[in-house]
Design an enzyme around this catalytic site. Structure first.
Site, PDB file in Angstrom:
ATOM      1  N   ASP A 120      44.905  49.580  28.478  1.00  0.00           N
ATOM      2  CA  ASP A 120      46.082  48.760  28.152  1.00  0.00           C
ATOM      3  C   ASP A 120      46.996  49.388  27.097  1.00  0.00           C
ATOM      4  O   ASP A 120      48.131  48.949  26.937  1.00  0.00           O
ATOM      5  CB  ASP A 120      45.640  47.378  27.639  1.00  0.00           C
ATOM      6  CG  ASP A 120      44.742  46.652  28.614  1.00  0.00           C
ATOM      7  OD1 ASP A 120      44.806  46.951  29.818  1.00  0.00           O
ATOM      8  OD2 ASP A 120      43.960  45.786  28.166  1.00  0.00           O
TER       9      ASP A 120
ATOM     10  N   ARG B 192      62.059  45.335  52.485  1.00  0.00           N
ATOM     11  CA  ARG B 192      61.407  44.216  51.809  1.00  0.00           C
ATOM     12  C   ARG B 192      61.451  44.387  50.299  1.00  0.00           C
ATOM     13  O   ARG B 192      61.741  45.460  49.784  1.00  0.00           O
ATOM     14  CB  ARG B 192      59.912  44.204  52.167  1.00  0.00           C
ATOM     15  CG  ARG B 192      59.589  43.563  53.476  1.00  0.00           C
ATOM     16  CD  ARG B 192      58.110  43.740  53.748  1.00  0.00           C
ATOM     17  NE  ARG B 192      57.733  43.039  54.961  1.00  0.00           N
ATOM     18  CZ  ARG B 192      56.684  43.364  55.704  1.00  0.00           C
ATOM     19  NH1 ARG B 192      55.917  44.377  55.365  1.00  0.00           N
ATOM     20  NH2 ARG B 192      56.398  42.662  56.786  1.00  0.00           N
TER      21      ARG B 192
ATOM     22  N   ARG C 269      46.850  43.182  30.018  1.00  0.00           N
ATOM     23  CA  ARG C 269      46.715  41.970  29.200  1.00  0.00           C
ATOM     24  C   ARG C 269      48.059  41.566  28.602  1.00  0.00           C
ATOM     25  O   ARG C 269      49.009  41.451  29.349  1.00  0.00           O
ATOM     26  CB  ARG C 269      45.618  42.135  28.144  1.00  0.00           C
ATOM     27  CG  ARG C 269      44.229  42.233  28.781  1.00  0.00           C
ATOM     28  CD  ARG C 269      43.105  41.958  27.830  1.00  0.00           C
ATOM     29  NE  ARG C 269      43.118  40.568  27.385  1.00  0.00           N
ATOM     30  CZ  ARG C 269      42.673  39.532  28.094  1.00  0.00           C
ATOM     31  NH1 ARG C 269      42.201  39.697  29.314  1.00  0.00           N
ATOM     32  NH2 ARG C 269      42.697  38.319  27.593  1.00  0.00           N
TER      33      ARG C 269
HETATM   34  O1  F6P Z   1      41.442  45.444  28.855  1.00  0.00           O
HETATM   35  C1  F6P Z   1      41.331  46.141  30.053  1.00  0.00           C
HETATM   36  C2  F6P Z   1      41.480  45.208  31.227  1.00  0.00           C
HETATM   37  O2  F6P Z   1      41.382  45.979  32.405  1.00  0.00           O
HETATM   38  C3  F6P Z   1      42.758  44.383  31.217  1.00  0.00           C
HETATM   39  O3  F6P Z   1      43.894  45.122  31.600  1.00  0.00           O
HETATM   40  C4  F6P Z   1      42.378  43.261  32.140  1.00  0.00           C
HETATM   41  O4  F6P Z   1      43.108  42.092  31.888  1.00  0.00           O
HETATM   42  C5  F6P Z   1      40.924  43.061  31.825  1.00  0.00           C
HETATM   43  O5  F6P Z   1      40.451  44.258  31.252  1.00  0.00           O
HETATM   44  C6  F6P Z   1      40.065  42.710  33.011  1.00  0.00           C
HETATM   45  O6  F6P Z   1      38.781  42.483  32.572  1.00  0.00           O
HETATM   46  P1  F6P Z   1      37.521  42.309  33.523  1.00  0.00           P
HETATM   47  O7  F6P Z   1      37.040  43.676  33.902  1.00  0.00           O
HETATM   48  O8  F6P Z   1      36.541  41.593  32.697  1.00  0.00           O
HETATM   49  O9  F6P Z   1      37.967  41.559  34.735  1.00  0.00           O
END
Ligand code: F6P
Length: 360
Positions: free
Chosen positions: A140, A175, A184
Site C-alpha cells: 500500500d 465500454r 486501504r
Molecule cells: O495492506 C495490504 C492489503 O493488501 C490491503 O491493500 C488490503 O486492503 C488488505 O491488505 C487485504 O487484506 P487481507 O489479505 O486480509 O484480505
C-alpha cells in the site's frame, strides 16, 4: 554493549512480494557476522507455540530471493495483544508469553518485518524490553517515515499490466472498464498504476469523487472520439459525502475489509451515462508472484540494514528508505499513522495536467 549471538526473524500482516528477499538478506548478513538466526513462524505466534521456530542457515534461504509469499508464514488477524491465549495448560497473557519465550529461546534481538499493524505490535514489545528492529512492508506504500516499502513496485507493475490488457478490450467494445485496486485508505497504488497504465479517471481516498464528474469525463472522451474509458479506483475511494465500501466490518480486534467500490462505480456510471460498464477487482493478485527487481533490491537493502542496526545495538526503530540512504526511524514516530497521497504531489498535478480526472 552485549555481543549479539542469536536473533529471531518474523514476518507479520498481509504478505508482500519481497518478504523472502528480506529474510534471505537477514540470514546471510547475520551468518557472515557470526550471528545465528532463528526463523519464527506465523509472526509473533512463533514465540507462543512450541514447534514454530527453526534455525535458518544460508542454505535454507538459497534461491528464495525471487519468490513471493514468505517461507515463515504470516498472520493478518488484527491485534494479538487484545486476546489472552487459551491452552490446555491454562490461560496466558499473549505479551507475557512472548517476552518469556524470547528469553527462553536465548534470543538477543528480533527483526520484525511487517506493515503498520506488525510495527505497532513490535513497538509494544520493545516497550516491554525486547530489543528489536522493524522492517516496513506493504504493497500500500502507506507507512510513514519511509519513502517506499518493498511490495509496492510489484503491485503497481501488476496493476499497470492489467490496465494495459483492459485497454484493448475496452476499446474494442467501446465500454467503460473500472479497475479496483488495493491500498486501504491511501491511493498510492491507484495513482501510480493509473498513471503508468494511462487511465482516464483515477479515484483515490484522498479526493472524494462526484459520480457526475466521472460521467462528464466519459462524455468528453466520447465527444473527442475515444469512445472507451478506463477508470482506476482505489478500494478506499469514496463519493463526496459518502463513506468507504466495506466487504466485512471490523470485529474482535480485526480491521474492516474494504472492497466493492469498483462494482458501485460501474453501476453509477451505467445508470448515469447509459454506457456499458464492466468492473474488475485485482485483489490479491497484486500481492502474489515474484517481486520486481526494484523490490528485490530494496528488500535486500532493508534486511542488510536491519542486521547492521542490531549489531550496533540500535533498537526500537524501523529501517526507513530516505534516498540515497537507509536510516533508522524510531517506531514511536511511525506507528498509528498513515501516509496518504498529498494533494499537491507532483504526480497528482502532472496527472491532472495530462487530462486525468480525479472525479472532483
Ligand atoms: O495492506 C495490504 C492489503 O493488501 C490491503 O491493500 C488490503 O486492503 C488488505 O491488505 C487485504 O487484506 P487481507 O489479505 O486480509 O484480505
Amino acid at each position: 554493549m552485549r555481543r549479539v549471538k542469536k536473533i529471531g526473524v518474523l514476518t507479520g500482516g498481509g504478505d508482500a512480494p519481497g518478504l523472502n528477499a528480506v529474510i534471505r538478506a537477514v540470514v546471510k548478513s547475520a551468518h557472515n557476522a557470526g550471528v545465528e538466526v532463528l526463523g519464527l513462524e506465523d509472526s509473533f505466534d512463533g514465540l507462543i507455540s512450541p514447534g514454530k521456530t527453526r534455525t535458518l542457515t544460508p542454505k535454507d534461504v538459497t534461491g528464495i530471493l525471487r519468490f513471493g509469499g514468505t517461507i515463515l508464514g504470516t498472520v493478518n488477524r488484527g491485534n494479538p495483544l487484545a486476546q489472552p491465549i487459551v491452552t490446555p495448560d491454562g490461560t496466558f497473557d499473549y505479551a507475557d508469553r512472548v517476552v518469556e519465550m524470547f528469553g527462553k529461546l536465548g534470543l538477543d534481538a528480533l527483526v520484525c518485518i511487517g506493515g503498520d499493524g506488525t510495527l505497532a505490535i513490535s513497538h509494544e514489545f520493545h516497550k516491554r524490553g525486547i530489543p528489536l528492529v522493524g522492517v516496513p512492508k506493504t504493497i500500500d506504500n502507506d507507512i510513514v517515515g519511509t519513502n517506499s516499502c518493498f511490495g509496492f513496485d510489484t503491485a503497481v507493475s501488476f496493476a499497470t499490466d492489467a490496465i494495459d490488457r483492459l485497454h484493448t478490450t475496452a476499446e474494442a467494445h467501446r465500454r467503460v472498464m473500472v479497475v479496483e485496486v488495493m491500498g486501504r485508505y491511501a491511493g498510492w497504488i491507484a495513482l501510480h498504476g493509473g498513471v503508468a497504465g494511462g487511465a482516464d479517471v483515477i479515484l483515490i481516498p484522498e479526493i472524494p469523487y462526484d459520480p457526475a464528474k466521472v460521467v462528464e469525463s466519459i462524455r468528453t472522451r466520447d465527444r473527442l472520439g475515444a469512445s472507451f474509458t478506463i477508470v482506476v479506483v482505489a478500494e478506499g475511494a469514496k463519493p463526496v459525502g459518502g463513506d468507504v465500501t466495506v466487504m466485512k466490518a471490523a470485529e474482535g480486534g480485526t480491521v474492516e475489509r474494504l472492497g466493492g467500490i469498483g462494482a458501485r462505480c460501474a453501476r453509477e456510471i451505467e445508470e448515469m451515462s447509459g454506457k456499458e460498464a464492466r468492473y474488475v477487482v485485482l485483489g490479491h493478485l497484486q500481492r502474489g508472484g515474484a517481486p520486481t527487481a526494484f523490490d528485490r533490491t530494496l528488500a535486500t537493502r532493508f534486511g542488510g540494514k536491519a542486521v547492521e542496526l542490531v549489531l550496533s545495538g540500535v533498537y526500537g526503530v524501523m529501517v526507513a528508505n530516505r534516498p540515497p540512504h537507509l536510516q533508522p526511524v524510531p517506531l514511536s514516530e511511525v506507528v498509528g499513522k498513515i501516509k496518504t497521497v498529498p494533494l499537491d504531489l507532483d504526480l497528482v498535478k502532472t496527472a491532472r495536467a495530462v487530462g486525468v480526472s480525479f472525479g472532483d
